[in-house]
Design a protein around this motif. Structure first.
Motif: not given
Ligand code: CO
Length: 280
Positions: A62, A64, A106, A108
């Motif tokens: 996703h 940012h 990125h 996670e």
């Molecule tokens: Co993030």
């Protein structure tokens, strides 16, 4: 030492149960409605579960843009990868400080299939003049987070800013954030200095902590009134909390999901750049 008054609690916040990423259960403690009041902070998520189904799906790729994310892992393992070539493993007690700046993509992802996963993700805004800087990233292992113990036995981990002249792992001049993880044994008290200019809050994640006459229970945020340059914390039972403070930017906030800019025009630009592969 402190001659100015201690801050009191302005409001208690329970947060909102939600899920994000590919279905990770979490509590959004700092929601959109509090962004002005707690400027420069945009979001705080608390996650904590022993049930793998509630975290295993993680946060796949996703984007940012326009701010920084600060992830503090109390327990568990999470692998970070981004399209700027950074990769790192967050583990018990470690911090990842990531500047999205002009944009990155990125993931996670949990690197465990059982056991508990617990921690926080904080979003810290960038000033308009620095929203489009290059992405930057730092993993801070637990052993590199400065900490000290008071004579009463209170442990203070200094993630950002400084406390009792102990410099934290990270310094950010734009908003001068203070981020402390404080462990109070039963019956102890701790006074923390908070610059009078800063918006500040605590979030209790074990036990219960009193600020003046107000009890802040476990899994509650207490917004601190801007009425002093310190806070006095005390507890009856063993308790743990994070204390977060920062200098407000006082700039307009335009947010669309993972993009936080100053105007709608900049949001449209972010979407256009993302859809057309211009995030690096
Ligand atoms: Co993030």
């Amino acid at each position: 030492m402190n001659t100015k008054p201690f801050r009191s609690i302005e409001q208690l916040i329970a947060g909102v149960l939600t899920s994000d990423g590919a279905g990770v259960k979490l509590t959004r403690v700092l929601t959109g409605q509090l962004q002005q009041r707690l400027d420069p902070f945009l979001m705080l998520d608390a996650f904590g579960s022993d049930v793998p189904d509630e975290y295993i799906a993680g946060f796949p790729d996703h984007p940012h843009r326009g701010f920084e994310t600060v992830t503090y892992m109390l327990a568990g393992k999470m692998r970070h990868r981004d399209n700027a070539g950074h990769e790192g493993l967050l583990e018990n007690g470690s911090v990842q400080w990531m500047t999205a700046g002009r944009g990155l993509i990125h993931s996670e992802m949990p690197e465990q299939e059982h056991g508990s996963m617990e921690g926080f993700q904080l979003w810290l805004n960038l000033p308009a003049s620095r929203k489009m800087i290059d992405p930057w990233y730092q993993d801070i292992p637990s052993r590199d987070i400065p900490e000290y113990v008071t004579p009463a036995g209170v442990t203070v981990r200094v993630i950002a800013g400084s406390s009792n002249e102990v410099a934290g792992a990270i310094t950010r001049p734009d908003t001068d954030p203070l981020y402390l993880d404080i462990h109070l044994p039963a019956g102890t008290r701790f006074d923390a200095v908070i610059p009078a200019t800063h918006n500040a809050f605590i979030y209790v994640y074990r036990g219960a902590v009193s600020v003046g006459d107000t009890l802040v229970d476990s899994r509650r945020m207490g917004i601190l009134k801007n009425d002093g340059d310190a806070v006095s914390l005390h507890c009856k039972e063993d308790s743990r909390l994070i204390l977060i403070a920062g200098r407000p930017l006082n700039e307009p906030i335009a947010q669309y999901g993972p993009f936080v800019m100053n105007t709608q025009e900049e949001i449209h630009q972010a979407l256009d750049d993302y859809r057309n592969g211009r995030f690096i």
